[in-house]
Design a protein around this motif. Structure first.
Motif, short mmCIF file in Angstrom:
data_model
loop_
_atom_site.label_atom_id
_atom_site.label_comp_id
_atom_site.label_asym_id
_atom_site.label_seq_id
_atom_site.Cartn_x
_atom_site.Cartn_y
_atom_site.Cartn_z
N LEU A 97 5.93 -119.66 3.50
CA LEU A 97 4.66 -119.03 3.90
C LEU A 97 4.84 -117.52 4.07
O LEU A 97 3.97 -116.73 3.71
CB LEU A 97 4.13 -119.65 5.20
CG LEU A 97 3.69 -121.12 5.13
CD1 LEU A 97 3.21 -121.59 6.50
CD2 LEU A 97 2.59 -121.34 4.10
N THR A 98 5.96 -117.15 4.64
CA THR A 98 6.20 -115.72 4.86
C THR A 98 6.38 -114.99 3.52
O THR A 98 5.86 -113.90 3.31
CB THR A 98 7.49 -115.54 5.71
OG1 THR A 98 7.37 -116.36 6.85
CG2 THR A 98 7.69 -114.10 6.12
N ASP A 99 7.10 -115.64 2.62
CA ASP A 99 7.41 -115.00 1.34
C ASP A 99 6.18 -114.95 0.42
O ASP A 99 5.95 -113.94 -0.25
CB ASP A 99 8.54 -115.77 0.66
CG ASP A 99 9.13 -115.02 -0.52
OD1 ASP A 99 9.54 -113.86 -0.33
OD2 ASP A 99 9.18 -115.59 -1.63
N ALA A 100 5.42 -116.04 0.41
CA ALA A 100 4.31 -116.12 -0.57
C ALA A 100 3.03 -115.48 -0.08
O ALA A 100 2.15 -115.16 -0.88
CB ALA A 100 4.05 -117.58 -0.92
N GLU A 101 2.90 -115.31 1.24
CA GLU A 101 1.68 -114.74 1.84
C GLU A 101 0.41 -115.38 1.26
O GLU A 101 -0.42 -114.69 0.65
CB GLU A 101 1.64 -113.22 1.61
CG GLU A 101 2.73 -112.49 2.35
CD GLU A 101 2.57 -110.98 2.26
OE1 GLU A 101 1.94 -110.43 3.16
OE2 GLU A 101 3.06 -110.38 1.29
N PRO A 102 0.26 -116.68 1.45
CA PRO A 102 -0.93 -117.33 0.89
C PRO A 102 -2.18 -117.01 1.69
O PRO A 102 -2.10 -116.61 2.86
CB PRO A 102 -0.60 -118.82 1.02
CG PRO A 102 0.31 -118.89 2.19
CD PRO A 102 1.13 -117.63 2.17
N ARG A 103 -3.32 -117.21 1.06
CA ARG A 103 -4.60 -117.09 1.76
C ARG A 103 -4.86 -118.37 2.56
O ARG A 103 -5.49 -118.36 3.61
CB ARG A 103 -5.71 -116.90 0.69
CG ARG A 103 -7.12 -116.97 1.19
CD ARG A 103 -7.53 -115.70 1.89
NE ARG A 103 -8.67 -115.95 2.77
CZ ARG A 103 -9.08 -115.13 3.71
NH1 ARG A 103 -8.46 -113.98 3.93
NH2 ARG A 103 -10.11 -115.42 4.46
N ILE A 104 -4.36 -119.46 2.03
CA ILE A 104 -4.67 -120.75 2.66
C ILE A 104 -3.46 -121.68 2.55
O ILE A 104 -2.72 -121.64 1.57
CB ILE A 104 -5.96 -121.34 2.01
CG1 ILE A 104 -6.25 -122.78 2.41
CG2 ILE A 104 -5.98 -121.26 0.54
CD1 ILE A 104 -7.68 -123.20 2.07
N TYR A 105 -3.28 -122.48 3.59
CA TYR A 105 -2.19 -123.47 3.63
C TYR A 105 -2.83 -124.83 3.83
O TYR A 105 -3.48 -125.07 4.84
CB TYR A 105 -1.23 -123.11 4.78
CG TYR A 105 -0.15 -124.14 5.10
CD1 TYR A 105 0.39 -124.97 4.13
CD2 TYR A 105 0.36 -124.23 6.40
CE1 TYR A 105 1.38 -125.90 4.45
CE2 TYR A 105 1.36 -125.15 6.72
CZ TYR A 105 1.85 -125.98 5.74
OH TYR A 105 2.84 -126.89 6.05
N VAL A 106 -2.66 -125.70 2.85
CA VAL A 106 -3.22 -127.06 2.94
C VAL A 106 -2.08 -128.01 3.29
O VAL A 106 -1.10 -128.11 2.53
CB VAL A 106 -3.89 -127.48 1.61
CG1 VAL A 106 -4.54 -128.85 1.78
CG2 VAL A 106 -4.91 -126.45 1.16
N CYS A 107 -2.20 -128.68 4.43
CA CYS A 107 -1.11 -129.55 4.90
C CYS A 107 -1.61 -130.98 5.03
O CYS A 107 -2.78 -131.27 4.78
CB CYS A 107 -0.62 -129.05 6.25
SG CYS A 107 -1.87 -129.21 7.54
N ARG A 108 -0.73 -131.88 5.44
CA ARG A 108 -1.14 -133.27 5.70
C ARG A 108 -1.88 -133.34 7.02
O ARG A 108 -1.56 -132.57 7.95
CB ARG A 108 0.10 -134.17 5.76
CG ARG A 108 0.70 -134.39 4.39
CD ARG A 108 2.04 -135.06 4.47
NE ARG A 108 3.05 -134.11 4.94
CZ ARG A 108 4.35 -134.32 4.86
NH1 ARG A 108 4.81 -135.44 4.34
NH2 ARG A 108 5.21 -133.41 5.29
N PRO A 109 -2.85 -134.26 7.15
CA PRO A 109 -3.62 -134.32 8.40
C PRO A 109 -2.74 -134.43 9.65
O PRO A 109 -3.02 -133.80 10.67
CB PRO A 109 -4.50 -135.58 8.20
CG PRO A 109 -4.69 -135.66 6.72
CD PRO A 109 -3.40 -135.18 6.12
N GLY A 131 -5.43 -135.58 3.14
CA GLY A 131 -4.63 -136.80 3.27
C GLY A 131 -4.68 -137.64 2.00
O GLY A 131 -5.54 -137.45 1.14
N ALA A 132 -3.76 -138.61 1.94
CA ALA A 132 -3.67 -139.46 0.75
C ALA A 132 -4.83 -140.45 0.66
O ALA A 132 -5.02 -141.11 -0.36
CB ALA A 132 -2.34 -140.20 0.75
#
Ligand code: MLC
Ligand code: AMP
Length: 512
Positions: A97-109, A131-132
């Protein structure tokens, strides 16, 4: 001209809206029209979240058809899709996250709370979950979103994705893949492997790596075929599904596990036309045994995160065991001298170098590292060692890079050694890959302790628990008095590999 990869797929959404694109063993079906509608609404959610063309979208979610819809939405929007292995620890994700500097992070619920903390620490503005079971905050937003039909106009060199690969220095590098790279490679593969809209692929690979995402899914989307998504490898389930499928792609472990089932025979595989293996060396004996049992010659190909696929055994003609075939259409392969870079004569071993529209744009924010891995004439130095035989088949005979490939996952020893060496009782360590009957290579550590210190294998493993993903952690740790070194002081990993050569051969369980 718009070079957005999405346009290579979108004709199929219009041509066959009612056709099933993805189904699951439990009977869910997603037609081309469903995938189009949901991905367009996801593109709208991305737009509303402030995602602009070129922005990174980091995705660490379980395998699901919705994850593919999110990938499509990113392509459509011109955002850079950045999938992460679900096995990565919090510490590993923090680095990305630090390296890529994304606008959005989509994670598992289930990871939302941790993800929000991480995002705050790393300055990521938006967190969503997926989620799956088609659940999570992203799907809630999708339910009320309109369809974005805009397809961002892009150049062939604009980035479609960044895939992180570990490096020999222990620091992960983001391989930047462009729309042009992915488009060219999936066309070359679809053509070489004769994929058509009539194909049905069994998909049991993870979708955060080149193999499961770009090779498998991009081919299906390019030709308008269909696929069954299995959450993970289950040999018996694959055998159940083979009568209504035509193709399977897997790492060598897929084939050794299929061979372990008495149900694998000519009848169960009668409807299949193609079995592809890659990501790690397929033993010639696995190829032979599979052919004897099923009548099918597994087609082995060779690729890399940075280059997509480079070579393939032929569809027609001899699929030669122990080789990875010929350069794909539009790509070039050569073997060079490690010392002076000269091209080697036929049959002699050297560095494998590749060039073509499939080869990546470089490492994210690492121009020097990128430059050091390319020749002036545009060839990329893969770090693999190989030879080209008299008939033109490429053989991968070893690696110039210090890398372990366990079940198709890459593990760079340096990364693990650094963590082990931080333990106060440890002088130094060496991590190697030792022949493993199920995974090809098993990650194994040899550790030298300081005089008078003691440490258990379990303590070393416990120390790595929250540092690196489970698949990177050694299957076994051994303590030795000193590491074998040559006169130059370089650790002789070959000697260690020989010393521990048979530790997994007679192991009782597949993963121990
Ligand atoms: C899982 N485990 C592994 C592992 N996979 N350990 C070492 N190496 C692996 N590859 C561990 C888990 O952490 C767990 O540990 C235990 O094994 C059982 O987990 P599992 O999820 O049940 O494992 P399984 O389903 O058996 O998975 C094995 C596998 C899988 C080989 C099927 O790893 C896989 O699908 N690999 C494919 C990787 C891939 O797609 N590579 C392509 C990269 S692209 P515990 O102790 O917690 O029980 C590339 C370029 C190219 O290379 O050319 O394609
Ligand atoms: P990755 O960085 O995960 O993309 O892994 C790429 C590496 O996997 C290559 O550099 C090779 O070392 C290895 N690899 C991929 N396919 C094959 C193959 N068919 N035979 C041998 N090694 C392979």
């Amino acid at each position: 001209m718009n070079h957005n990869l999405y346009l290579q797929f979108s004709g199929n959404f219009e041509r066959s809206p009612d056709k099933v694109l993805i189904d699951t063993p439990s009977g869910e079906q997603y037609r081309y029209r469903d995938v189009l509608s949901t991905s367009r609404r996801m593109a709208q959610v991305l737009r509303e979240s402030g995602v602009k063309p070129g922005d990174r979208v980091v995705v660490q979610v379980d395998k699901s058809p919705q994850a593919i819809m999110l990938y499509l939405a990113c392509l459509q929007r011109g955002a850079v899709y950045l999938p992460l292995n679900t096995a990565y620890t919090e510490a590993e994700v923090e680095y990305f996250l630090t390296d890529a500097e994304p606008r959005i992070y989509v994670c598992r619920p289930n990871d939302v709370v941790t993800a929000q903390h991480l995002a705050k620490r790393c300055g990521v503005p938006v967190v969503e979950s997926l989620g799956a079971e088609a659940d999570g905050s992203l799907m809630e937003r999708v339910a009320s979103a309109g369809e974005d039909t805009d397809i961002t106009e892009l150049d062939a060199n604009d980035l479609a994705s960044i895939l992180y690969t570990s490096g020999t220095t222990g620091r992960s590098k983001g391989a930047m893949l462009s729309h042009g790279n992915l488009a060219a490679n999936s066309q070359a593969l679809a053509q070489t492997w004769r994929f058509t809209a009539d194909d049905h692929l069994l998909h049991a690979l993870p979708i955060f790596h080149t193999h499961g995402l770009f090779v498998a899914c991009n081919i299906v989307l390019t030709v308008g075929a269909s696929m069954t998504f299995l959450p993970k490898l289950d040999a018996e389930q694959l055998l159940d599904l083979m009568p209504r499928a035509t193709a399977l792609m897997g790492v060598p472990t897929f084939y050794t596990r299929l061979l372990a089932s008495p149900r694998l025979n000519k009848e169960t595989t009668a409807n299949m036309r193609l079995f592809v293996s890659g990501s790690a060396p397929l033993l010639a004996e696995t190829h032979k045994e599979f052919r004897e049992r099923t009548g099918h010659a597994i087609l082995e190909r060779y690729g890399m995160t940075e280059t997509n696929m480079n070579t393939s055994n032929p569809y027609d003609g001899e699929r030669r065991p122990g080789t990875v075939g010929f350069a794909l259409p539009g790509s070039e392969v050569r073997i060079t001298d490690r010392e002076n870079g000269d091209t080697m004569p036929t049959g002699e071993t050297g560095l494998v170098e590749v060039r073509g529209p499939n080869v990546f744009q470089g490492y994210w924010r690492m121009p020097e590292k990128t430059a050091s891995e390319f020749r002036d004439d545009g060839f990329f130095i893969t770090g693999d060692l190989g030879l080209i035989d008299d008939d033109g088949y490429l053989h991968i005979v070893g690696r110039d890079k210090d890398l372990v490939i366990s079940g198709g996952y890459n593990v760079y020893p340096k990364e693990i050694e650094q963590w082990i060496d931080e333990l106060p009782q440890v002088v130094e360590s060496a991590v190697i890959g030792v022949t493993h009957p199920d995974l090809g290579e098993g990650v194994t550590a040899a550790v030298v302790l300081k005089a008078g210190e003691s440490l258990e294998e379990s303590q070393v493993l416990a120390a790595l628990q929250d540092k690196v993903a489970r698949y990177k952690q050694p299957k076994r740790v051994f303590f030795i008095d000193s590491l074998p070194r040559n006169v130059m002081g370089k650790v002789q990993k070959n000697a260690l590999r020989e010393r521990y050569a048979d530790i997994y051969i007679n192991a009782e369980t597949t993963n121990s």
